[in-house]
Design a protein around this motif. Structure first.
Motif, PDB file in Angstrom:
ATOM      1  N   ILE A 356      44.014   9.151  65.307  1.00 38.46           N
ATOM      2  CA  ILE A 356      42.974   9.411  64.299  1.00 38.46           C
ATOM      3  C   ILE A 356      43.151  10.792  63.679  1.00 38.46           C
ATOM      4  N   LEU A 357      43.489  11.785  64.503  1.00 36.83           N
ATOM      5  CA  LEU A 357      43.553  13.177  64.041  1.00 36.83           C
ATOM      6  C   LEU A 357      44.747  13.442  63.113  1.00 36.83           C
ATOM      7  N   ALA A 358      45.919  12.903  63.418  1.00 37.50           N
ATOM      8  CA  ALA A 358      47.131  13.211  62.644  1.00 37.50           C
ATOM      9  C   ALA A 358      46.995  12.840  61.169  1.00 37.50           C
ATOM     10  N   PRO A 359      46.595  11.613  60.824  1.00 36.31           N
ATOM     11  CA  PRO A 359      46.458  11.298  59.399  1.00 36.31           C
ATOM     12  C   PRO A 359      45.352  12.088  58.711  1.00 36.31           C
ATOM     13  N   LEU A 360      44.278  12.416  59.453  1.00 37.58           N
ATOM     14  CA  LEU A 360      43.223  13.226  58.852  1.00 37.58           C
ATOM     15  C   LEU A 360      43.743  14.620  58.497  1.00 37.58           C
ATOM     16  N   MET A 361      44.554  15.189  59.371  1.00 35.01           N
ATOM     17  CA  MET A 361      45.157  16.494  59.080  1.00 35.01           C
ATOM     18  C   MET A 361      46.133  16.395  57.907  1.00 35.01           C
ATOM     19  N   ASN A 362      46.826  15.258  57.794  1.00 33.97           N
ATOM     20  CA  ASN A 362      47.708  15.048  56.641  1.00 33.97           C
ATOM     21  C   ASN A 362      46.919  15.035  55.342  1.00 33.97           C
ATOM     22  N   VAL A 363      45.746  14.387  55.378  1.00 31.63           N
ATOM     23  CA  VAL A 363      44.883  14.359  54.194  1.00 31.63           C
ATOM     24  C   VAL A 363      44.495  15.776  53.792  1.00 31.63           C
ATOM     25  N   VAL A 364      44.012  16.539  54.770  1.00 32.41           N
ATOM     26  CA  VAL A 364      43.524  17.892  54.484  1.00 32.41           C
ATOM     27  C   VAL A 364      44.665  18.802  54.017  1.00 32.41           C
ATOM     28  N   ALA A 365      45.780  18.793  54.741  1.00 33.16           N
ATOM     29  CA  ALA A 365      46.895  19.686  54.397  1.00 33.16           C
ATOM     30  C   ALA A 365      47.475  19.359  53.029  1.00 33.16           C
ATOM     31  N   THR A 366      47.674  18.073  52.758  1.00 36.70           N
ATOM     32  CA  THR A 366      48.257  17.675  51.475  1.00 36.70           C
ATOM     33  C   THR A 366      47.306  17.981  50.331  1.00 36.70           C
ATOM     34  N   TYR A 367      46.032  17.720  50.537  1.00 36.56           N
ATOM     35  CA  TYR A 367      45.050  17.993  49.480  1.00 36.56           C
ATOM     36  C   TYR A 367      45.015  19.491  49.156  1.00 36.56           C
ATOM     37  N   ILE A 368      44.972  20.318  50.194  1.00 39.63           N
ATOM     38  CA  ILE A 368      44.938  21.769  49.965  1.00 39.63           C
ATOM     39  C   ILE A 368      46.199  22.221  49.241  1.00 39.63           C
ATOM     40  N   GLY A 369      47.364  21.721  49.681  1.00 41.81           N
ATOM     41  CA  GLY A 369      48.620  22.102  49.040  1.00 41.81           C
ATOM     42  C   GLY A 369      48.653  21.736  47.570  1.00 41.81           C
ATOM     43  N   MET A 370      48.153  20.558  47.240  1.00 44.47           N
ATOM     44  CA  MET A 370      48.157  20.116  45.840  1.00 44.47           C
ATOM     45  C   MET A 370      47.074  20.811  45.033  1.00 44.47           C
ATOM     46  N   ASP A 371      45.920  21.031  45.660  1.00 43.01           N
ATOM     47  CA  ASP A 371      44.821  21.692  44.954  1.00 43.01           C
ATOM     48  C   ASP A 371      45.165  23.137  44.609  1.00 43.01           C
ATOM     49  N   LEU A 372      45.908  23.796  45.479  1.00 43.10           N
ATOM     50  CA  LEU A 372      46.314  25.180  45.224  1.00 43.10           C
ATOM     51  C   LEU A 372      47.514  25.275  44.290  1.00 43.10           C
ATOM     52  N   GLY A 373      48.116  24.150  43.967  1.00 46.74           N
ATOM     53  CA  GLY A 373      49.273  24.162  43.082  1.00 46.74           C
ATOM     54  C   GLY A 373      50.581  24.434  43.795  1.00 46.74           C
ATOM     55  N   LEU A 374      50.558  24.487  45.134  1.00 51.96           N
ATOM     56  CA  LEU A 374      51.794  24.708  45.884  1.00 51.96           C
ATOM     57  C   LEU A 374      52.662  23.446  45.913  1.00 51.96           C
ATOM     58  N   VAL A 375      52.019  22.301  45.792  1.00 48.21           N
ATOM     59  CA  VAL A 375      52.707  21.013  45.819  1.00 48.21           C
ATOM     60  C   VAL A 375      52.330  20.246  44.556  1.00 48.21           C
ATOM     61  N   ALA A 376      53.294  19.620  43.933  1.00 47.66           N
ATOM     62  CA  ALA A 376      53.014  18.826  42.732  1.00 47.66           C
ATOM     63  C   ALA A 376      52.146  17.619  43.079  1.00 47.66           C
ATOM     64  N   ARG A 377      51.278  17.259  42.182  1.00 47.84           N
ATOM     65  CA  ARG A 377      50.397  16.107  42.392  1.00 47.84           C
ATOM     66  C   ARG A 377      51.171  14.802  42.196  1.00 47.84           C
ATOM     67  N   ASN A 409      54.239  17.715  56.985  1.00 47.71           N
ATOM     68  CA  ASN A 409      53.290  16.807  57.629  1.00 47.71           C
ATOM     69  C   ASN A 409      53.899  16.136  58.857  1.00 47.71           C
ATOM     70  N   ILE A 410      55.167  15.759  58.770  1.00 46.61           N
ATOM     71  CA  ILE A 410      55.834  15.120  59.908  1.00 46.61           C
ATOM     72  C   ILE A 410      55.905  16.077  61.096  1.00 46.61           C
ATOM     73  N   VAL A 411      56.250  17.336  60.821  1.00 48.97           N
ATOM     74  CA  VAL A 411      56.307  18.344  61.886  1.00 48.97           C
ATOM     75  C   VAL A 411      54.918  18.563  62.485  1.00 48.97           C
ATOM     76  N   MET A 412      53.907  18.642  61.620  1.00 50.59           N
ATOM     77  CA  MET A 412      52.532  18.828  62.095  1.00 50.59           C
ATOM     78  C   MET A 412      52.104  17.639  62.963  1.00 50.59           C
ATOM     79  N   ASP A 413      52.420  16.417  62.519  1.00 52.84           N
ATOM     80  CA  ASP A 413      52.077  15.226  63.302  1.00 52.84           C
ATOM     81  C   ASP A 413      52.793  15.235  64.652  1.00 52.84           C
ATOM     82  N   PHE A 414      54.032  15.687  64.653  1.00 49.64           N
ATOM     83  CA  PHE A 414      54.820  15.790  65.888  1.00 49.64           C
ATOM     84  C   PHE A 414      54.072  16.617  66.930  1.00 49.64           C
ATOM     85  N   PHE A 415      53.575  17.771  66.521  1.00 46.19           N
ATOM     86  CA  PHE A 415      52.903  18.666  67.462  1.00 46.19           C
ATOM     87  C   PHE A 415      51.493  18.190  67.805  1.00 46.19           C
TER      88      PHE A 415
END
Length: 445
Positions: A356-377, A409-415
């Motif tokens: 449950i936790l890993a995909p939720l963290m993926n949602v948060v991390a990816t959203y923040i990265g895209m919202d800040l403009g660090l990652v393309a939408r 995200n894959i590395v984060m999910d790994f840990f």
């Protein structure tokens, strides 16, 4: 944890099971899936028209002519931008099929009703004019695609329910037994088809006398906007993703159940981004179908790709080591049933939390990265959900930042999975040793 599973099994699973079998939600899910091949085909041409390379557009114009980018968009309009029209037929067909009535007839009636509810006018700006004028007699492509998806859903469900009611009441024209089946079915469709068209026609006449103008505007304002806001904000996405994982933990296909409700919203956002991407405008949405398919569900629901890596390279128990060998191939292509049911994760107290936790963290991390403009939408390109990570991240965003986000995200999910994996692997190894020791003693005797 055992008490939690007990309460989930007693109270949550019966409700989730009924939801999974609900005819209308299943029809929405399966009907929209009918449009996915065409959406993917259209996305290929969308990519070809907008590859993110310097001077690519100049090369196209020089090699194939100055209007070739526009010509590459022709298949996009005929495939990607027809998702609403195709889904209208598919939803009606699947719903009728579940009622054991003629699906083709239901699909044809729903398409005609959908077109009737759509104004045949297109805004056009003449050369030198400052304002657009409405040109009648043309089907608006925009309302056949993602913008018309909610209306298509409502028309498909409503028209099929009317069709079913009339057929079940036997208010139809029956032909003699010697008449060919195709002709007989066409006459059966006459009365229900007429009633559906008549109702939609009256509805359109009434709506035209209101400030809304047409059904698309009503649905967009009353239904589309509130649901769209919920489905494209961070908290709404967290709730949806948490529900997906929770349903999987109970042994139910969470993605299929949730996509019946949220899929149209995410596909609509994908369509908005695709239109903006083709017009070289800023992308309006972060949360789209590709956000989940390509950045959250890495390895499948539960983001289990990191767990498969742990099984393959770090497991000491024979069970998990063998499972890692079997699951790595499907995992690369985002298929995780071997892990979900082989580990198993379903009703497994040790693996439920990271699942449950890993995909939720993926949602948060990816959203923040895209919202800040660090990652393309996500650019609206419908990258197939089975596309391997890193490749899909680049295609879904048109930027190397998408691939980097996936790797992060894959590395984060790994840990996230690591401490739970270690406990579970140790427990299984201990059980295997206990099984092996008695057998050795028997052999020695």
């Amino acid at each position: 944890m055992n008490k939690l599973f007990h309460y989930m099994e007693k109270y949550f699973m019966p409700v989730a099971g009924r939801l999974a079998a609900q005819k209308h939600l299943c029809a929405l899910r399966d009907g929209i899936a009918l449009a996915m091949p065409m959406i993917i085909i259209g996305s290929v041409f969308l990519i070809l028209a907008n590859l993110p390379f310097p001077h690519y557009s100049d090369w196209l114009a020089h090699t194939f002519g100055k209007d070739f980018s526009t010509k590459l968009a022709y298949p996009v309009d005929a495939t990607f931008n027809m998702m609403g029209l195709i889904a209208c037929f598919g939803i009606a067909y699947r719903l009728a099929e579940s009622y054991e009535i003629d699906g083709v007839t239901a699909g044809v009636i729903s398409i005609c009703a959908f077109l009737l509810a759509t104004p045949f006018s297109i805004p056009f700006i003449p050369v030198g004019a400052k304002e657009a004028i409405q040109v009648t007699g043309g089907i608006p492509v925009a309302l056949m695609g993602s913008k018309g998806l909610f209306v298509a859903m409502i028309i498909a469900l409503g028209s099929t329910e009317i069709y079913r009611f009339i057929v079940k009441k036997n208010i139809v024209i029956r032909m003699p037994d010697g008449v060919p089946p195709a002709v007989s079915k066409s006459f059966v469709a006459l009365i229900p088809g007429f009633i559906v068209i008549f109702i939609v026609w009256l509805l359109r006449l009434w709506i035209e006398n209101t400030h809304f103008g047409n059904l698309h505007n009503i649905v967009g304002d009353i239904l589309g906007k509130p649901l769209g806001v919920l489905g494209t904000i961070l908290w709404g996405s967290i709730i949806a993703e948490g529900l997906i994982s929770l349903l999987w933990v109970c042994g139910l296909h969470g993605a299929n159940i949730v996509s019946g409700v949220m899929g149209p919203i995410w596909l609509g956002a994908m369509g908005d981004n695709a239109a903006a991407y083709a017009a070289h405008k800023p992308l309006p949405h972060i949360i789209t179908q590709q956000f989940f398919d390509n950045f959250v569900h890495l390895g499948g629901s539960g983001a289990t790709f990191g767990l498969v890596i742990l099984f393959l390279f770090f497991a000491k128990s024979g069970q998990l080591k063998q499972l890692g060998k079997l699951a790595i191939g499907p995992g690369i292509f985002e298929i995780n049933e071997p892990v979900t049911f082989g580990a198993p994760i379903v009703m497994n107290a040790l693996l439920v939390i990271p699942f449950i936790l890993a995909p939720l963290m993926n949602v948060v991390a990816t959203y923040i990265g895209m919202d800040l403009g660090l990652v393309a939408r996500p650019n609206g390109v419908a990258v197939p959900w089975t596309t391997p990570p890193i490749i899909s991240g680049f295609l879904a965003t048109g930027s190397i930042s998408g691939a980097i986000m996936q790797a992060f995200n894959i590395v984060m999910d790994f840990f996230i999975y690591l401490p739970f994996f270690m406990m579970y692997d140790k427990m299984l190894k201990k059980q295997e040793v206990q099984v092996e020791e008695p057998s050795k003693n028997v052999v020695s005797m």
